[in-house]
Design a protein around this motif. Structure first.
Motif, PDB file in Angstrom:
ATOM      1  N   ALA A  23     -43.350 -37.131  38.920  1.00 14.32           N
ATOM      2  CA  ALA A  23     -44.407 -36.166  39.203  1.00 14.32           C
ATOM      3  C   ALA A  23     -44.593 -36.016  40.711  1.00 14.32           C
ATOM      4  CB  ALA A  23     -45.709 -36.613  38.537  1.00 14.32           C
ATOM      5  N   LEU A  24     -44.471 -37.125  41.410  1.00 18.92           N
ATOM      6  CA  LEU A  24     -44.583 -37.068  42.873  1.00 18.92           C
ATOM      7  C   LEU A  24     -43.463 -36.201  43.450  1.00 18.92           C
ATOM      8  CD1 LEU A  24     -46.012 -38.229  45.408  1.00 18.92           C
ATOM      9  CD2 LEU A  24     -44.259 -40.015  45.412  1.00 18.92           C
ATOM     10  N   SER A  25     -42.293 -36.378  42.901  1.00 13.78           N
ATOM     11  CA  SER A  25     -41.145 -35.610  43.352  1.00 13.78           C
ATOM     12  C   SER A  25     -41.341 -34.115  43.070  1.00 13.78           C
ATOM     13  CB  SER A  25     -39.918 -36.155  42.619  1.00 13.78           C
ATOM     14  OG  SER A  25     -38.756 -35.616  43.100  1.00 13.78           O
ATOM     15  N   GLY A  26     -41.777 -33.798  41.854  1.00  8.11           N
ATOM     16  CA  GLY A  26     -42.046 -32.395  41.503  1.00  8.11           C
ATOM     17  C   GLY A  26     -43.149 -31.811  42.376  1.00  8.11           C
ATOM     18  N   GLY A  59     -44.573 -19.929  50.905  1.00 10.08           N
ATOM     19  CA  GLY A  59     -45.166 -18.715  50.351  1.00 10.08           C
ATOM     20  C   GLY A  59     -44.532 -18.266  49.051  1.00 10.08           C
ATOM     21  N   LEU A  60     -43.953 -19.190  48.297  1.00 10.94           N
ATOM     22  CA  LEU A  60     -43.276 -18.825  47.054  1.00 10.94           C
ATOM     23  C   LEU A  60     -44.187 -18.967  45.841  1.00 10.94           C
ATOM     24  CD1 LEU A  60     -39.919 -20.694  47.774  1.00 10.94           C
ATOM     25  CD2 LEU A  60     -40.502 -18.304  48.259  1.00 10.94           C
ATOM     26  N   VAL A  61     -45.442 -19.335  46.073  1.00  8.99           N
ATOM     27  CA  VAL A  61     -46.368 -19.565  44.973  1.00  8.99           C
ATOM     28  C   VAL A  61     -47.445 -18.492  45.026  1.00  8.99           C
ATOM     29  CG1 VAL A  61     -48.120 -21.148  44.126  1.00  8.99           C
ATOM     30  CG2 VAL A  61     -45.925 -22.042  44.899  1.00  8.99           C
ATOM     31  N   ALA A  62     -47.681 -17.832  43.876  1.00 11.40           N
ATOM     32  CA  ALA A  62     -48.546 -16.660  43.880  1.00 11.40           C
ATOM     33  C   ALA A  62     -50.035 -16.997  43.895  1.00 11.40           C
ATOM     34  CB  ALA A  62     -48.227 -15.785  42.668  1.00 11.40           C
ATOM     35  N   SER A  63     -50.447 -18.039  43.176  1.00  9.50           N
ATOM     36  CA  SER A  63     -51.888 -18.292  43.055  1.00  9.50           C
ATOM     37  C   SER A  63     -52.139 -19.759  42.770  1.00  9.50           C
ATOM     38  CB  SER A  63     -52.473 -17.449  41.913  1.00  9.50           C
ATOM     39  OG  SER A  63     -52.219 -18.088  40.680  1.00  9.50           O
ATOM     40  N   PRO A  64     -53.423 -20.195  42.860  1.00 13.46           N
ATOM     41  CA  PRO A  64     -53.752 -21.597  42.554  1.00 13.46           C
ATOM     42  C   PRO A  64     -53.424 -21.986  41.117  1.00 13.46           C
ATOM     43  CG  PRO A  64     -55.590 -20.495  43.641  1.00 13.46           C
ATOM     44  CD  PRO A  64     -54.594 -19.438  43.314  1.00 13.46           C
ATOM     45  N   LEU A  65     -53.140 -21.007  40.286  1.00 14.29           N
ATOM     46  CA  LEU A  65     -52.719 -21.322  38.921  1.00 14.29           C
ATOM     47  C   LEU A  65     -51.538 -22.294  38.929  1.00 14.29           C
ATOM     48  CD1 LEU A  65     -53.791 -20.298  36.180  1.00 14.29           C
ATOM     49  CD2 LEU A  65     -51.909 -18.655  36.157  1.00 14.29           C
ATOM     50  N   ALA A  66     -50.757 -22.235  40.009  1.00 12.78           N
ATOM     51  CA  ALA A  66     -49.575 -23.092  40.111  1.00 12.78           C
ATOM     52  C   ALA A  66     -49.950 -24.570  40.118  1.00 12.78           C
ATOM     53  CB  ALA A  66     -48.786 -22.754  41.368  1.00 12.78           C
ATOM     54  N   LEU A  67     -51.230 -24.912  40.382  1.00 15.50           N
ATOM     55  CA  LEU A  67     -51.626 -26.325  40.347  1.00 15.50           C
ATOM     56  C   LEU A  67     -51.450 -26.927  38.950  1.00 15.50           C
ATOM     57  CD1 LEU A  67     -54.757 -26.321  42.659  1.00 15.50           C
ATOM     58  CD2 LEU A  67     -52.540 -27.402  43.084  1.00 15.50           C
ATOM     59  N   TRP A  68     -51.439 -26.048  37.938  1.00 21.44           N
ATOM     60  CA  TRP A  68     -51.188 -26.543  36.572  1.00 21.44           C
ATOM     61  C   TRP A  68     -49.778 -27.135  36.441  1.00 21.44           C
ATOM     62  CZ3 TRP A  68     -54.618 -27.620  33.001  1.00 21.44           C
ATOM     63  CH2 TRP A  68     -55.892 -27.006  33.091  1.00 21.44           C
ATOM     64  N   VAL A  69     -48.947 -26.863  37.439  1.00 18.35           N
ATOM     65  CA  VAL A  69     -47.611 -27.468  37.428  1.00 18.35           C
ATOM     66  C   VAL A  69     -47.719 -28.997  37.535  1.00 18.35           C
ATOM     67  CG1 VAL A  69     -45.492 -27.707  38.826  1.00 18.35           C
ATOM     68  CG2 VAL A  69     -46.387 -25.443  38.271  1.00 18.35           C
ATOM     69  N   LEU A  70     -48.781 -29.509  38.172  1.00 22.32           N
ATOM     70  CA  LEU A  70     -48.885 -30.965  38.364  1.00 22.32           C
ATOM     71  C   LEU A  70     -48.956 -31.730  37.037  1.00 22.32           C
ATOM     72  CD1 LEU A  70     -51.175 -31.054  41.521  1.00 22.32           C
ATOM     73  CD2 LEU A  70     -48.702 -31.398  41.386  1.00 22.32           C
ATOM     74  N   PRO A  71     -49.901 -31.380  36.134  1.00 24.23           N
ATOM     75  CA  PRO A  71     -49.839 -32.080  34.834  1.00 24.23           C
ATOM     76  C   PRO A  71     -48.532 -31.795  34.085  1.00 24.23           C
ATOM     77  CG  PRO A  71     -51.532 -30.354  34.827  1.00 24.23           C
ATOM     78  CD  PRO A  71     -51.076 -30.513  36.248  1.00 24.23           C
ATOM     79  N   LEU A  72     -48.004 -30.599  34.276  1.00 25.87           N
ATOM     80  CA  LEU A  72     -46.739 -30.296  33.592  1.00 25.87           C
ATOM     81  C   LEU A  72     -45.627 -31.249  34.040  1.00 25.87           C
ATOM     82  CD1 LEU A  72     -44.871 -28.445  31.835  1.00 25.87           C
ATOM     83  CD2 LEU A  72     -44.375 -27.224  33.978  1.00 25.87           C
ATOM     84  N   VAL A  73     -45.493 -31.468  35.354  1.00 27.82           N
ATOM     85  CA  VAL A  73     -44.402 -32.333  35.799  1.00 27.82           C
ATOM     86  C   VAL A  73     -44.637 -33.794  35.393  1.00 27.82           C
ATOM     87  CG1 VAL A  73     -43.482 -30.884  37.650  1.00 27.82           C
ATOM     88  CG2 VAL A  73     -45.332 -32.506  38.152  1.00 27.82           C
ATOM     89  N   PHE A  74     -45.897 -34.195  35.264  1.00 28.82           N
ATOM     90  CA  PHE A  74     -46.134 -35.558  34.775  1.00 28.82           C
ATOM     91  C   PHE A  74     -45.665 -35.678  33.321  1.00 28.82           C
ATOM     92  CE2 PHE A  74     -48.717 -38.974  32.904  1.00 28.82           C
ATOM     93  CZ  PHE A  74     -48.270 -40.019  33.694  1.00 28.82           C
ATOM     94  N   LEU A  75     -46.010 -34.651  32.524  1.00 31.19           N
ATOM     95  CA  LEU A  75     -45.563 -34.679  31.125  1.00 31.19           C
ATOM     96  C   LEU A  75     -44.030 -34.654  31.052  1.00 31.19           C
ATOM     97  CD1 LEU A  75     -46.000 -34.513  28.061  1.00 31.19           C
ATOM     98  CD2 LEU A  75     -46.168 -32.024  28.306  1.00 31.19           C
ATOM     99  N   ALA A  76     -43.409 -33.756  31.831  1.00 31.51           N
ATOM    100  CA  ALA A  76     -41.944 -33.695  31.826  1.00 31.51           C
ATOM    101  C   ALA A  76     -41.365 -35.023  32.305  1.00 31.51           C
ATOM    102  CB  ALA A  76     -41.464 -32.545  32.703  1.00 31.51           C
ATOM    103  N   GLY A  77     -42.044 -35.659  33.246  1.00 32.86           N
ATOM    104  CA  GLY A  77     -41.602 -36.977  33.720  1.00 32.86           C
ATOM    105  C   GLY A  77     -41.605 -37.989  32.581  1.00 32.86           C
ATOM    106  N   LEU A  78     -42.661 -37.973  31.760  1.00 36.60           N
ATOM    107  CA  LEU A  78     -42.709 -38.874  30.601  1.00 36.60           C
ATOM    108  C   LEU A  78     -41.540 -38.590  29.664  1.00 36.60           C
ATOM    109  CD1 LEU A  78     -46.539 -38.764  29.748  1.00 36.60           C
ATOM    110  CD2 LEU A  78     -45.302 -40.706  30.722  1.00 36.60           C
TER     111      LEU A  78
END
Lengths: 259, 344
Positions: free
Chosen positions: A123-126, A137-156
């Motif tokens: 998750a740290l790496s992601g 500037g490749l991220v459109a909105s703060p919605l991208a913060l939802w990527v953090l729980p996603l990468v932790f789950l993918a990490g598991l």
């Protein structure tokens, strides 16, 4: 006792997790650089190099397209390396697990610690790739913060899959099979570098069941500031892989170490 | 205080029966030794007792709890020194103890407070911040012992604690174990060093092929299984005179000096021709009349007997043979019961 009995999970895994964290803290800088360099080169090299030749991929500038893929790719790699090479060293070479099993901890605690540790590192790496992408500037909105729980789950998920391989591995050489037969094909079939729609139907069917595809399908809309479609399905698939693979890895490890 | 009791323990791997019905119990405060050749089942017994291997049959109670069902909790009261060092190579000496204490649920402050005392005990005072890979083999063993004490256990399991150590390091470990016994701890020790077992163990069991073949105090085991005295007889290359060169020392338990250190080669060898004398040949022809039991291995004859004087008198007159007269020890019992064949 049946080695494939259900895992018995408890917070006793925390001291083992902290052990790995303490080792990592001593080597943090080379470790972070190692985790980041590879996906960063893919993202920037392909994104700007190949991207300058392409008008648009999947409706996005190529660098934006590949940034979401690179986050998932990086997460997968970090979790996989930790659950294979590092966990194997602790299990087989240093006998760290044996030492822990002499204390009042169970193999379930050790495996859970390895799982959560590898997922945290992944998750740290992601998250680091996400930060670089945001800075570019490749991220459109703060919605991208939802990527953090996603990468932790993918990490598991990828850590659990890696632990299955580790529990079966006779030596480090065995891991090459896992990379060449599973990880590399998955990276190419999951929409990290190009849209899955470009693939023939048979490969698209394979792609649909690969865990990395599901991670990418959630991450890419989040990068573009959209709510992903069928997010719940993707999350359930990732979680399902994680639970099944962890159960299997624990059973195999019990059969190997508690015989 | 409940220690460890084991009854009817059986374990097989495939067709190989590793444990074939072991029953034993540790008395509080004693040092109990498990002795046996490689592959006798010592380590498997320890693993079963700790709940790391599930036996096929038998009951185990460790620190008052049934094993393997509640082995994890039972291990709270046990300290373990494994056969192979498995210290954390990335940590310092102190970090190894701190992290291990956390596995027992101890908080960092409590372990930190104990570290100086543990390092003092292990002869590692002042080395708290040293990296593991700079420690010698003996230091690593001592740190492993200190780590096993981090939870102040009532019961200690040591699996071949001195294998691979030099004499100084072994003696230090023995001293520390004696101190721990004086503090009232109960110790289960596996070893294949018989002198170690004779020194440390109140009681011991000799095991082979998964069975106990002798059990008791070292003295009891020796008395029950073997003649009290041993004379080892060796051939002397070149056929020099045998026996203590000073003569008349046959009653003393002392080593015969190699005679050719002091005398020129004698022309009066065993056969009077100066040719080497074979101890094996001598033993086959003549030893039986002096000894209760004779074992010949290669060029050494082991004569086991209760009355050694006639044999020593005979050897004093025999040129070309050297001998060593000593009381029987645990190693003699061990070799008698488990045989002299290699167990690789």
């Amino acid at each position: 006792m049946n080695p494939f009995r259900p895992p018995s999970l408890s917070l006793r895994f925390i001291p083992v997790w902290r052990r790995n964290f303490l080792v990592w803290r001593k080597l943090a800088i080379p470790s972070i650089l190692g985790n980041l360099a590879d996906p960063m080169i893919y993202m920037l090299g392909f994104g700007y190099g190949l991207g300058s030749l392409l008008p648009e991929v999947g409706g996005l500038p190529y660098i934006t397209f590949i940034a979401a893929g690179a986050v998932c790719f990086s997460t997968m790699n970090a979790a996989t390396f930790e659950a294979l090479y590092s966990a194997f060293a602790r299990m087989q070479v240093q006998k760290t697990w044996d030492a822990i099993l002499n204390a009042p901890l169970a193999l379930d605690d050790v495996l859970l610690a390895e799982l959560v540790w590898a997922a945290a590192k992944a998750a740290l790496s992601g998250a680091a790739i996400l930060a670089v992408a945001a800075a570019l500037g490749l991220v459109a909105s703060p919605l991208a913060l939802w990527v953090l729980p996603l990468v932790f789950l993918a990490g598991l998920t990828f850590a659990a899959l890696g632990l299955v391989v580790t529990a079966l591995a006779p030596s480090y050489d065995f891991f090459m099979y896992y990379f060449t037969l599973f990880i590399t094909p998955m990276a190419l079939l999951s929409g990290v570098f190009f849209p899955v729609e470009q693939l023939p139907a048979a490969l698209r069917a394979v792609s649909a069941v690969l865990p990395l595809s599901h991670a990418v399908q959630v991450a890419r809309p989040l990068f573009s500031g959209e709510v992903p479609q069928a997010a719940a399905l993707h999350i359930v698939v990732l979680a399902g892989y994680a639970v099944a693979a962890f159960w299997l890895a624990l059973g195999l490890a019990r059969r190997r170490l508690l015989k | 205080m409940e220690t460890l009791s084991v009854a009817g323990l059986r374990k097989s791997y495939g067709d190989t029966a590793v444990l074939q019905g072991l029953t034993f119990e540790l008395r509080p405060g004693e040092c109990y030794g498990l002795l046996g050749p490689n592959g006798a089942g010592k380590t498997t017994t320890l693993r079963c007792a700790l709940g790391l291997t599930a036996p096929d049959a038998g009951t185990i109670r460790l620190a008052g709890l049934p094993v393997p069902e509640r082995a994890r909790e039972a291990r709270l009261r046990v300290g373990i020194v494994p056969q192979m060092d498995n210290l954390d190579p990335d940590f310092t000496v102190a970090e190894n103890l701190l992290v291990y204490g956390r596995y027992f649920g101890l908080d960092d402050a409590a372990v930190r407070a104990r570290i100086p005392q543990l390092l003092e005990f292990a002869g590692l005072a002042g080395r708290a911040e040293v990296k593991i890979n700079t420690l010698s083999g003996g230091m690593k063993r001592r740190l492993t012992l200190a780590r096993a004490l981090v939870n102040d256990p009532d019961l200690l399991f040591l699996d071949e604690p001195t294998t691979g150590l030099d004499p100084q390091a072994r003696h230090l470990i023995w001293e520390r174990l004696k101190q721990l016994l004086q503090q009232g701890k109960t110790v289960l020790l596996t070893t294949h060093f018989m002198d170690e077992a004779e020194r440390l163990c109140h009681r011991l069991a000799i095991m082979d092929r998964g069975r106990f073949i002798a059990e008791g105090s070292p003295r009891e085991v020796i008395a029950a299984h073997i003649e009290p005295e041993v004379v080892e007889v060796y051939g002397e290359p070149g056929g020099a005179p045998a026996g203590p060169p000073q003569g008349g020392a046959a009653n003393d338990l002392e080593q015969a000096q190699p005679a050719n250190d002091r005398h020129p080669l004698s022309r009066e060898g065993g056969r009077g021709d100066g040719r080497p004398v074979s101890a094996a040949e001598w033993a086959r022809a003549e030893a039986a009349q002096y000894a209760t039991r004779v074992e010949i291995t290669g060029e050494t004859a082991f004569c086991y007997l209760t009355e050694s004087r006639p044999l020593l008198r005979h050897l004093a007159d025999r040129h070309g043979l050297r001998y060593l007269h000593r009381p029987a020890n645990l190693e003699d019992v061990f070799l008698k019961l488990t045989g002299r064949d290699l167990r690789d």
